[in-house]
Motif scaffolding. Sequence first.
Motif, PDB file in Angstrom:
ATOM      1  N   ILE A 145      -3.280   3.497   0.416  1.00 45.72           N
ATOM      2  CA  ILE A 145      -2.046   3.043   1.050  1.00 45.72           C
ATOM      3  C   ILE A 145      -0.961   4.081   0.799  1.00 45.72           C
ATOM      4  O   ILE A 145      -1.101   4.972  -0.043  1.00 45.72           O
ATOM      5  CB  ILE A 145      -1.556   1.667   0.530  1.00 45.72           C
ATOM      6  N   THR A 146       0.129   3.931   1.527  1.00 40.07           N
ATOM      7  CA  THR A 146       1.290   4.791   1.337  1.00 40.07           C
ATOM      8  C   THR A 146       2.522   3.909   1.180  1.00 40.07           C
ATOM      9  O   THR A 146       2.706   2.945   1.935  1.00 40.07           O
ATOM     10  CB  THR A 146       1.477   5.723   2.554  1.00 40.07           C
ATOM     11  N   LEU A 147       3.319   4.216   0.187  1.00 42.91           N
ATOM     12  CA  LEU A 147       4.577   3.496  -0.027  1.00 42.91           C
ATOM     13  C   LEU A 147       5.693   4.515  -0.183  1.00 42.91           C
ATOM     14  O   LEU A 147       5.480   5.591  -0.753  1.00 42.91           O
ATOM     15  CB  LEU A 147       4.506   2.656  -1.316  1.00 42.91           C
ATOM     16  N   GLU A 148       6.870   4.163   0.301  1.00 39.98           N
ATOM     17  CA  GLU A 148       8.047   4.979  -0.002  1.00 39.98           C
ATOM     18  C   GLU A 148       8.755   4.282  -1.166  1.00 39.98           C
ATOM     19  O   GLU A 148       9.354   3.221  -0.989  1.00 39.98           O
ATOM     20  CB  GLU A 148       8.977   5.097   1.200  1.00 39.98           C
ATOM     21  N   VAL A 149       8.648   4.854  -2.338  1.00 37.98           N
ATOM     22  CA  VAL A 149       9.174   4.217  -3.536  1.00 37.98           C
ATOM     23  C   VAL A 149      10.388   5.000  -4.033  1.00 37.98           C
ATOM     24  O   VAL A 149      10.278   6.178  -4.374  1.00 37.98           O
ATOM     25  CB  VAL A 149       8.102   4.138  -4.644  1.00 37.98           C
ATOM     26  N   ASN A 150      11.523   4.357  -4.012  1.00 34.99           N
ATOM     27  CA  ASN A 150      12.772   4.992  -4.425  1.00 34.99           C
ATOM     28  C   ASN A 150      12.982   6.315  -3.691  1.00 34.99           C
ATOM     29  O   ASN A 150      13.401   7.320  -4.278  1.00 34.99           O
ATOM     30  CB  ASN A 150      12.789   5.201  -5.943  1.00 34.99           C
ATOM     31  N   GLY A 151      12.634   6.305  -2.409  1.00 35.53           N
ATOM     32  CA  GLY A 151      12.888   7.470  -1.566  1.00 35.53           C
ATOM     33  C   GLY A 151      11.801   8.531  -1.608  1.00 35.53           C
ATOM     34  O   GLY A 151      11.914   9.553  -0.931  1.00 35.53           O
TER      35      GLY A 151
ATOM     36  N   GLU B 288      -0.769  -5.347   1.421  1.00 37.45           N
ATOM     37  CA  GLU B 288      -0.057  -6.041   2.495  1.00 37.45           C
ATOM     38  C   GLU B 288       1.231  -5.315   2.888  1.00 37.45           C
ATOM     39  O   GLU B 288       1.806  -5.616   3.930  1.00 37.45           O
ATOM     40  CB  GLU B 288       0.284  -7.471   2.073  1.00 37.45           C
ATOM     41  N   VAL B 289       1.710  -4.430   2.013  1.00 35.27           N
ATOM     42  CA  VAL B 289       2.983  -3.762   2.299  1.00 35.27           C
ATOM     43  C   VAL B 289       2.770  -2.261   2.500  1.00 35.27           C
ATOM     44  O   VAL B 289       3.684  -1.467   2.284  1.00 35.27           O
ATOM     45  CB  VAL B 289       4.023  -4.043   1.189  1.00 35.27           C
ATOM     46  N   ASN B 290       1.579  -1.905   2.911  1.00 33.73           N
ATOM     47  CA  ASN B 290       1.287  -0.505   3.219  1.00 33.73           C
ATOM     48  C   ASN B 290       2.336   0.041   4.186  1.00 33.73           C
ATOM     49  O   ASN B 290       2.611  -0.567   5.224  1.00 33.73           O
ATOM     50  CB  ASN B 290      -0.119  -0.414   3.837  1.00 33.73           C
ATOM     51  N   GLY B 291       2.927   1.172   3.828  1.00 35.39           N
ATOM     52  CA  GLY B 291       3.926   1.805   4.685  1.00 35.39           C
ATOM     53  C   GLY B 291       5.341   1.335   4.436  1.00 35.39           C
ATOM     54  O   GLY B 291       6.279   1.844   5.056  1.00 35.39           O
TER      55      GLY B 291
END
Length: 182
Positions: free
Chosen positions: A30-36, A92-95
């Motif tokens: 998955i990919t997350l944008e975490v704190n920018g 579930e929150v990919n992206g």
Amino acid sequence: MVMRGNTSPHARSRTPCVTGEAVGPGAVPITLEVNGILRALPVCPGATLAEVLRDQLQLTGTKIACDRGACSACTVRLNGTPVCSCMVLAIEVNGAKIDTIEGVAGETLHPVQAAFLEHDAIQCGFCTPGLIMSCVALLESTPHPSEEEVKAALGGHLCRCGTYPHVIAAVLHAAQTSKRRP
Ligand code: FES
Ligand code: FES
């Protein structure tokens, strides 16, 4: 739809990967944008967002207490909205865009953080990161909240040390501080 396979934190930890209907049983990228910052990582289909933040990204400011959506200690912002990260599967929150307590301060403390210190709104501090995430979100959506609006924003946050009056005073103070900003 992937269901969280086991609601017991202990049982879940003994079962590293819970098989969902459509993904797994192995890790899922998955990919997350975490704190920018864009973070690409493999996650267990049964891992909650809180677990991934803490165990894989080492963002341990997000606390896990009840692990069942009852205390809000694990509050982070999901696309801007405060959520209990123990109740969200990471897959579930990919992206998604995730903001945690580690990203709140800039070169100086956020006004809410500074006000917490000034108003002695921290005792053991376990609930504090989650409270701050909700309070920061409140002041973004409602820059000049009433006391009732602050209390409503704190709904669901369990502070075992009873810091609520100090937290309310801190948020109202932070709102005033922000007012004076250009
Ligand atoms: S740890 Fe998530 S709500 Fe309590
Ligand atoms: S400061 Fe201890 S639980 Fe809130």
